[in-house]
Design an enzyme around this catalytic site. Structure first.
Site, PDB file in Angstrom:
ATOM      1  N   GLU A  77      89.529  24.827  35.603  1.00  0.00           N
ATOM      2  CA  GLU A  77      89.899  24.424  36.961  1.00  0.00           C
ATOM      3  C   GLU A  77      88.639  24.108  37.796  1.00  0.00           C
ATOM      4  OE1 GLU A  77      91.038  27.019  35.688  1.00  0.00           O
ATOM      5  OE2 GLU A  77      93.296  26.991  36.013  1.00  0.00           O
ATOM      6  N   PHE A 139     101.379  40.001  40.233  1.00  0.00           N
ATOM      7  CA  PHE A 139     100.905  39.467  39.199  1.00  0.00           C
ATOM      8  C   PHE A 139     100.201  38.017  39.506  1.00  0.00           C
ATOM      9  CE2 PHE A 139     100.899  36.271  35.350  1.00  0.00           C
ATOM     10  CZ  PHE A 139      99.797  37.051  34.714  1.00  0.00           C
ATOM     11  N   GLN A 140      98.793  37.939  39.351  1.00  0.00           N
ATOM     12  CA  GLN A 140      98.120  36.762  39.489  1.00  0.00           C
ATOM     13  C   GLN A 140      98.092  36.387  41.177  1.00  0.00           C
ATOM     14  OE1 GLN A 140      99.497  33.383  36.933  1.00  0.00           O
ATOM     15  NE2 GLN A 140      97.680  34.299  35.587  1.00  0.00           N
ATOM     16  N   LYS A 189     105.444  30.035  46.015  1.00  0.00           N
ATOM     17  CA  LYS A 189     106.377  29.915  44.796  1.00  0.00           C
ATOM     18  C   LYS A 189     107.608  29.452  45.580  1.00  0.00           C
ATOM     19  CE  LYS A 189     107.601  30.256  40.025  1.00  0.00           C
ATOM     20  NZ  LYS A 189     107.402  30.810  38.840  1.00  0.00           N
ATOM     21  N   MET A 501      63.875  23.356  35.354  1.00  0.00           N
ATOM     22  CA  MET A 501      63.797  23.610  36.664  1.00  0.00           C
ATOM     23  C   MET A 501      63.231  24.941  36.932  1.00  0.00           C
ATOM     24  SD  MET A 501      62.762  21.907  39.340  1.00  0.00           S
ATOM     25  CE  MET A 501      63.130  20.472  39.702  1.00  0.00           C
TER      26      MET A 501
HETATM   27  C1  LIG Z   1      75.434  27.147  38.698  1.00  0.00           C
HETATM   28  C2  LIG Z   1      74.077  27.300  38.526  1.00  0.00           C
HETATM   29  N1  LIG Z   1      73.613  28.269  38.219  1.00  0.00           N
HETATM   30  C3  LIG Z   1      72.170  28.394  38.317  1.00  0.00           C
HETATM   31  C4  LIG Z   1      71.314  27.224  38.887  1.00  0.00           C
HETATM   32  C5  LIG Z   1      69.931  27.386  39.174  1.00  0.00           C
HETATM   33  N2  LIG Z   1      69.359  26.398  38.491  1.00  0.00           N
HETATM   34  C6  LIG Z   1      68.744  25.313  39.169  1.00  0.00           C
HETATM   35  S1  LIG Z   1      68.162  24.186  38.064  1.00  0.00           S
HETATM   36  C7  LIG Z   1      68.320  25.086  36.645  1.00  0.00           C
HETATM   37  C8  LIG Z   1      67.848  24.652  35.499  1.00  0.00           C
HETATM   38  C9  LIG Z   1      68.838  23.547  34.819  1.00  0.00           C
HETATM   39  O1  LIG Z   1      68.404  23.507  33.543  1.00  0.00           O
HETATM   40  P1  LIG Z   1      69.024  22.125  32.832  1.00  0.00           P
HETATM   41  O2  LIG Z   1      70.433  21.923  32.970  1.00  0.00           O
HETATM   42  O3  LIG Z   1      68.701  22.022  31.233  1.00  0.00           O
HETATM   43  O4  LIG Z   1      68.267  21.102  33.605  1.00  0.00           O
HETATM   44  P2  LIG Z   1      66.547  20.469  33.383  1.00  0.00           P
HETATM   45  O5  LIG Z   1      66.024  21.422  34.465  1.00  0.00           O
HETATM   46  O6  LIG Z   1      66.025  21.338  32.370  1.00  0.00           O
HETATM   47  O7  LIG Z   1      66.474  19.226  33.546  1.00  0.00           O
HETATM   48  C10 LIG Z   1      69.121  26.361  37.065  1.00  0.00           C
HETATM   49  C11 LIG Z   1      69.404  27.473  36.137  1.00  0.00           C
HETATM   50  C12 LIG Z   1      72.033  26.498  39.453  1.00  0.00           C
HETATM   51  N3  LIG Z   1      71.353  25.450  40.209  1.00  0.00           N
HETATM   52  N4  LIG Z   1      73.565  26.296  39.638  1.00  0.00           N
END
Ligand SMILES: Cc1ncc(C[n+]2csc(CCOP(=O)(O)OP(=O)(O)O)c2C)c(N)n1
Ligand SMILES: [Mg+2]
Lengths: 605, 183
Positions: A77, A139-140, A189, A501
């Site tokens: 979802e 439920f749910q 529902k 990042m």
């Molecule tokens: C759902 C979620 N969890 C954690 C983060 C924290 N976060 C920001 S950028 C990043 C790294 C992203 O890695 P990747 O998708 O490999 O992209 P890259 O930065 O390597 O280009 C994380 C963990 C986030 N923004 N969103």
């Protein structure tokens, strides 16, 4: 994989399987609440919904088959909510997702919060346990109106069939009017199973407390004109509001008349042509150094449909100290929230610009432009195509090549991380809604499903996903949906083997300790193939052209695994909470090893 | 109790705020309003909600702590809520602000006259009388309720219930509800 005898539906026009579609019923016809849902949706212009069935929403699903609405069965979802979001961002219309109660509804939550922070119009329909069981831990049963209260513009719990249509009408109206946002309609529902006469009129909806529109005050407009005329170093900060408010033409005219340079927020990219000579580029944490410098030097900031997010301002105390600020914004709650402004103008940005334009006199600003060009000077990101190919594959190159080989005409949906910033820096967007990205919430996993939604909104667009290896794996299950729907989508995975990042922050601010950021991934080519899709790979610069060409020539969804340099950083950078003036520049190369990501003005050829 | 001396207008430097909020009487309104304070980590000191003379319109009085700029944010964000009709920050306006308290004290016949006499001083009155107890009603400022409670303490307070404050300004203008006032 699909069975051979079931041909995948190919787009919004494809009718749902099963019973023949029926025309809409006449007003007054007694129908089930379930059928009334679709009577309302079709009247609201909905032809595609993204969702996932379950017990509490089964009556609605059963009734759906008779209506001219294409349902996209997602694999989670969260995917459905991002698809509805992507559909809305790409089209400007309200996106719709649908899920069952409990876990179905809670799985929508991330997508709803994402849409809320980026002001995306969306209606999320959830099934709920029968009204007699509300509050019994049935439920749910999850109190989803309670859960989503702070992340929706408005939400509703419907307990009776006769409330279905009026509530949905109101939901669509609230979602798309004023500053748009997501709305949840939770339908019990028994409200779906009960019967009620269809009530519909085209009278405007009147909500006594709701103020979607605001009239700018003439005196404020006059003051704005005076301030613009008096400024010597003015700068426009163009935000998402330009796109949402459909004000690109007005902004172009404003710039033409006043010769004021334009910088954009991340969500504002595309609202003003990125290749326009008066476009400076993106501001903020990973914005261009000269843009941030220009903000610090400016004597007037004209902020249009943006909200001075902390990623844009850096440290507030030192933000744009020399500038008077005019803030044109539809949402009064944004005024003075982060940056105290000299002149707030609450109103629709297009309307405000239309009123301002006739009063402005033509200007040229040679001195200011000369100063800006000097700032741009040797820190400019010039055309990196002419950089020597040393066998390495840099993410910036991939994005830049993608920009060149698609002629800058693709609809790009980026995920969250380093690749998102490189996309923003190196792919120039010239038209509104040609870049979709999760800016406010920064939701990893957004890109693939959002791009799928965008594809339904723009069936003729060339849609590219730019996603990291981490974020891709958060919603990669939707590849299966791509296959089932036969979607035309190109997925560029910027695979650096890291949560890049976060790794960059660890390198810069946490002593280089790479805690929980190295990430192993499956073979993305095989993963694509396992879904019956095409998988490609590029590991060197000279392979990029071929794989992009091959992907563009291949029908269906294509996944490209770009194996890029692993420990590359996004520059320039304003550390979180620092002064805009204290940007970390691209590392200097003086005498050292050549770093292709470091450019000087000399790189331009 | 009437008269100018009952009208309180808070002054500069005091971060106590009073908002009067008119809302549509719909399910979930209170939740949305309360949530708005909660997510900004503002404690609500006192809250009163009740009907008005107009059908479908409820009126809230909210007391909380917020400096001037936080108060502006709260006001603007209250206005954003779909069912909110009107918001007034009455903190600096001259107004009447009252709470209602019901106090049950354990006094039998013997000491009753004594207590009734005390009540007169406070402008309070007995509204229910039993052989072993007295229920007292008092309208006033929270500080006055506190004083009365202090005086009654020796007699044995069984229970004290106090409403949130209701506030009303001295303005003769009828508050325009709905689209009337932009934030
Ligand atoms: C759902 C979620 N969890 C954690 C983060 C924290 N976060 C920001 S950028 C990043 C790294 C992203 O890695 P990747 O998708 O490999 O992209 P890259 O930065 O390597 O280009 C994380 C963990 C986030 N923004 N969103
Ligand atoms: Mg990565």
């Amino acid at each position: 994989m699909l069975h051979a005898d079931v041909s995948p539906a190919t787009g919004p026009a494809a009718a749902s399987p099963g019973r023949a579609p029926r025309p809409l019923s006449d007003v007054g016809t007694v129908l089930s609440g379930a059928a009334l849902i679709w009577e309302a949706l079709v009247r609201e212009g909905v032809d595609v919904v993204f969702g996932y069935p379950g017990g509490a929403i089964m009556p609605a699903y059963d009734a759906m088959a008779r209506y001219p609405v294409h349902h996209v069965l997602t694999r989670h979802e969260q995917g459905a909510s991002h698809m509805a979001d992507g559909y809305a961002r790409a089209s400007g219309r309200v996106g719709v997702c649908i899920a069952t109660s409990g876990p179905g509804a809670t799985n929508l939550v991330t997508g709803i919060a994402t849409a809320m922070l980026d002001s995306v119009p969306m209606v999320c329909i959830t099934g709920q346990v029968p009204s007699a069981l509300l509050g019994t831990d049935a439920f749910q049963e999850t109190d989803i109106t309670g859960v989503t209260l702070p992340i929706t513009k408005q939400n509703y719990l419907v307990t009776r069939a006769e409330d279905v249509v009026p509530t949905l009408r109101e939901a669509f109206y609230v979602a798309r009017s004023g500053r748009p946002g997501p709305v949840v309609v939770d339908i019990c529902k028994d409200a779906q199973q009960g019967k009620a006469p269809l009530a519909w009129d085209d009278e405007p909806i009147c909500l006594p407390g709701y103020r979607p529109e605001h009239e700018p005050l003439p005196a404020d407009l006059e003051e704005a004109v005076r301030m613009i005329e008096a400024a010597e170093k003015p700068l426009i900060l163009a935000g998402h509001g330009i796109i949402e408010g459909d004000a690109t033409a007005q902004l172009l005219k404003l710039v033409e008349v006043t010769d004021i340079p334009v910088s954009q927020t991340l969500l504002g990219l595309g609202g003003f042509p990125g290749t326009h000579p008066k476009s400076l580029g993106m501001m903020g944490m990973h914005g261009e150094a000269w843009v941030n410098q220009a903000i610090q030097e400016a004597d007037l900031l004209l902020a249009l449909g943006m909200r001075f997010d902390d990623r844009v301002t850096g440290r507030l105390a030192t933000y744009a100290p020399k500038a008077k600020k005019i803030h044109v914004e539809l949402d009064p709650a944004e005024i003075d929230k982060n940056v105290k402004v000299d002149l707030p103008i609450v109103g629709d940005v297009r309307d405000v610009l239309n009123r301002l334009l006739p009063a402005l006199t033509p200007h040229t600003r040679r001195a200011w432009w000369d100063a800006l060009d000097a700032m741009r000077g040797d820190s400019a990101v010039r055309d990196i195509v002419s950089l020597p190919d040393e066998g390495h594959l840099y993410a910036a190159h991939v994005i830049h090549d993608l920009y060149r080989f698609t002629g800058g005409d693709a609809l790009v949906v980026s995920d969250v991380g380093q690749h998102q910033m490189w996309e923003a820096q190196y792919y120039k967007h010239d038209t509104p809604r040609s870049l979709l990205t999760s800016g406010g919430l920064g939701t990893m996993g957004f890109a693939l499903p959002a791009a799928m939604g965008a594809r339904f909104a723009c069936p003729d667009a060339e849609v590219w996903v730019v996603v990291g290896d981490g974020g891709f794996q958060m919603t990669a299950c939707e590849l299966s949906t791509c296959a089932q729907e036969g979607l035309e989508l190109k997925v560029a995975i910027i695979n650096n083997g890291y949560l890049g990042m976060v790794r960059q922050w660890q390198e810069m601010f946490y002593g280089g300790r790479y805690v929980a950021t190295p990430m192993a991934s499956p073979d993305f080519v095989k993963l694509a193939e396992a879904h019956g899709l095409t998988g490609l790979r590029a590991t060197t610069r000279d392979e990029v052209k071929d794989v992009v060409a091959k992907a563009r020539a291949t029908r269906g969804t294509v996944v490209i695994d770009f194996r890029v340099e692993q420990e590359d950083n996004v520059y320039p950078m304003v550390p979180s909470g620092a002064d805009l003036a204290d940007m970390i520049q691209r590392p200097h190369q003086k005498g050292g090893a050549h770093n292709p990501i470091f450019e000087t003005g000399a790189d331009e050829e | 109790m009437t008269g100018i001396d009952d009208v309180a207008a808070s002054t500069e430097g005091d971060d106590r705020r009073t908002f009067v909020v008119h809302v549509e009487d719909r399910p979930g309104v209170l939740d949305r309003v309360a949530s708005l304070f909660r997510r900004r980590a503002h404690n609500i000191d006192s809250l009163h909600v009740g009907p008005t003379h107009e059908d479908g319109v409820s009126r809230m009085t909210i007391e909380c702590r917020a400096d001037a700029s936080q108060a502006k944010r709260l006001e603007a964000n209250l206005y954003k809520l779909v069912p909110v009709l009107r918001v007034d920050d009455v903190t600096t306006l001259e107004r009447v602000q009252r709470v209602l308290a019901l106090i049950k004290v354990a006094v039998g016949q013997a000491r009753r006259p004594e207590v009734l006499q005390l009540l007169e001083v406070f402008g309070a009155r007995a509204v229910d009388v039993g052989p072993e107890m007295l229920v007292i009603e008092m309208t006033g400022r929270p500080s006055q309720v506190k004083q009365l409670a202090g005086v009654l303490e020796p007699y044995g307070i069984v229970e004290l219930a106090q409403t949130g404050a209701v506030a009303m300004t001295r303005s003769v203008e009828k508050p325009e509800l709905g689209r009337g006032k932009a934030a």
